[in-house]
Write a protein that holds these residues in place. Sequence first.
Motif, short mmCIF file in Angstrom:
data_model
loop_
_atom_site.label_atom_id
_atom_site.label_comp_id
_atom_site.label_asym_id
_atom_site.label_seq_id
_atom_site.Cartn_x
_atom_site.Cartn_y
_atom_site.Cartn_z
N GLY A 7 0.85 -1.01 -0.07
CA GLY A 7 -0.01 0.13 0.14
C GLY A 7 0.84 1.31 -0.01
O GLY A 7 0.47 2.42 -0.17
N ILE A 8 2.15 1.20 0.23
CA ILE A 8 3.12 2.21 0.22
C ILE A 8 3.90 1.99 -0.88
O ILE A 8 4.82 0.91 -0.87
N GLY A 9 3.93 3.01 -1.92
CA GLY A 9 4.75 2.90 -3.28
C GLY A 9 6.27 3.66 -2.84
O GLY A 9 6.48 4.08 -1.68
N LYS A 10 6.69 3.95 -3.87
CA LYS A 10 8.02 4.50 -3.92
C LYS A 10 7.94 6.05 -3.56
O LYS A 10 6.70 6.75 -3.93
N ILE A 11 8.36 6.62 -2.66
CA ILE A 11 8.09 8.24 -2.09
C ILE A 11 8.69 9.07 -3.13
O ILE A 11 10.00 9.04 -3.55
N ARG A 12 7.88 9.81 -3.61
CA ARG A 12 8.41 10.83 -4.60
C ARG A 12 8.51 12.24 -4.18
O ARG A 12 7.54 12.72 -3.55
N TYR A 13 9.18 13.07 -4.83
CA TYR A 13 9.15 14.59 -4.83
C TYR A 13 8.00 15.00 -5.44
O TYR A 13 7.82 14.94 -6.79
N GLU A 14 7.09 15.66 -4.80
CA GLU A 14 5.97 16.46 -5.59
C GLU A 14 5.70 17.52 -5.54
O GLU A 14 4.84 18.34 -6.10
N SER A 17 3.19 22.31 -3.22
CA SER A 17 1.92 22.52 -3.44
C SER A 17 1.18 21.08 -3.24
O SER A 17 0.07 21.05 -3.02
N SER A 18 1.88 20.05 -3.01
CA SER A 18 1.20 18.44 -2.98
C SER A 18 0.73 18.55 -1.65
O SER A 18 1.11 19.10 -0.82
N LYS A 19 -0.55 17.83 -1.76
CA LYS A 19 -1.32 17.30 -0.34
C LYS A 19 -0.98 15.96 -0.22
O LYS A 19 -1.68 15.63 0.94
N ASN A 20 -0.16 15.30 -0.87
CA ASN A 20 0.02 13.73 -0.56
C ASN A 20 1.15 13.71 0.81
O ASN A 20 2.15 14.35 0.48
N LEU A 21 0.63 13.39 1.66
CA LEU A 21 1.47 13.15 2.94
C LEU A 21 2.48 12.16 2.83
O LEU A 21 3.45 12.08 3.76
N LEU A 22 2.42 11.13 1.64
CA LEU A 22 3.59 9.96 1.45
C LEU A 22 4.16 10.61 0.20
O LEU A 22 4.62 9.75 -0.55
N ALA A 23 4.64 12.01 0.17
CA ALA A 23 5.44 12.66 -0.68
C ALA A 23 6.22 13.38 -0.18
O ALA A 23 6.27 14.08 0.95
N PHE A 24 7.49 13.69 -0.91
CA PHE A 24 8.29 14.83 -0.34
C PHE A 24 7.97 16.23 -1.28
O PHE A 24 7.78 16.31 -2.19
N LYS A 25 7.77 17.15 -0.06
CA LYS A 25 7.47 18.55 -0.67
C LYS A 25 8.74 19.39 -0.73
O LYS A 25 8.52 20.38 -1.73
N HIS A 26 9.64 19.12 -0.29
CA HIS A 26 11.00 19.87 -0.07
C HIS A 26 12.39 19.26 -0.51
O HIS A 26 13.00 19.84 -1.39
#
Length: 438
Positions: A7-14, A17-26
């Motif tokens: 249920g958790i994939g590769k964590i990506r930089y988004e 402005s991304s609202k995805n809590l399982l993504a990098f924002k910075h």
Amino acid sequence: MGEYFSGIGKIRYEGPSSKNLLAFKHYNPDESVEGKPMKEWFRFSVAWWHTIRGMGADPFGPGCHVRPWEDGSDSMKMALKRIDVAFEFFEKLGNPFYTFHDRDVAPEGENLKETNNNLDKAVAVLEKHQKRTGVRLLWGTANLFSNKRYVHGAATSPNADVFAYAAAQVKKAIEVTKLLGGENYVFWGGREGYQCLYNTDMKREMDHLGRFLSMAADFAEKIGFKGQFLIEPKPHEPTKHQYDTDAAACLAFLQKYGLEKRFKLNIETNHATLARHEMFHELEFARANGILGSIDANRGDMLLGWDTDQFPTDIYLTTQVMLSIMANGGLGKGGVNFDAKLRRESFEPADLFHAHIGGMDAFARGLKIAAAIRRDGTLRKILAERYASWESGIGAEIEAGKHSFESLEKYMLKKGDAAPNASGRQEMIENLINEYIR
Ligand code: XUL
Ligand code: CO
């Protein structure tokens, strides 16, 4: 090999402005800051003892973290399964490095020989996964504090046989660190200190610690281990007093035993605060003395007052850390190791991702803020102005060694009094820094 974090994939930089809590924002690994990609500024590392072995135990209760793959045993079978779990986590998170204690990755056997065999089995599997994934070992270390033989310390034990056992254990740990291409080797002397001075020969214990570290450095040289040796300062806990108290105590110790060229420091935030220093202080002290090697990134809780090892989320803290690291030109072979654990109440596997993502993003923001401060020359100008009296005239002459107490007395008798001081402008400077923290 099953999937453990389904249920958790590769964590990506988004991006911010991304609202995805399982993504990098910075944290954008390849984004260049001052000509160097973010991933190289940080060299992020995951700590095996917390992330893979931590179960949320505290002095008032046992572990309660939900880890569906765990049987809770210290068997070899479980140790090997945990390696699969760890590398799935690393691959999904995208940390380039990890760190471990010998006893994190393999159980102790009936005797040293069996223990070493267990470690060899685990190391062979670690090596395979490193090759497959490209994830590397930032540093290895030996656990010289959990087993009851170390009740009175390891290198500083009053029992000479315990010193010998610790030497054998560290020899093996250095060998496997070398085999795995470890870039550093860390010494944290958890029980190298005392609880009671009445029964402690402090001079003898410190001499033994000096001898132990010299022997380690000699051995590394002999086998051609090129990694950097690091000492990790901490003032106390578990002991009442630990000899590697803080960066300054470590430097004095290294100089006394002639080790200052062979060792640098691994500075940890929560250890700095336990020593009643800011992390910024410890980093600046180490940097000023050429011994800043690596960092253990975490934070304490100011109201609890013990080593809570929480994940770093404070952007003021990461800004200060990055100001120091950037002024140092980076960490060289070192890196930013999350010696940090989930609080007991965050017990699901997904929390491990949230915690590391938050720490990596907090550091990325610190890096960008520190870079902006440096780009504008904000602190550089303040320092240049504050120390301007040393650039010419009497200041430059003193720095060049051209004066004595007699000549300075003559100078001042003629002048009558010192030039007036300027304001330190601390509040104004803090306001200026606030302008960058957005
Ligand atoms: C303990 C600590 C250790 C070292 C490695 O406070 O920080 O985990 O980092 O032994
Ligand atoms: Co640490």
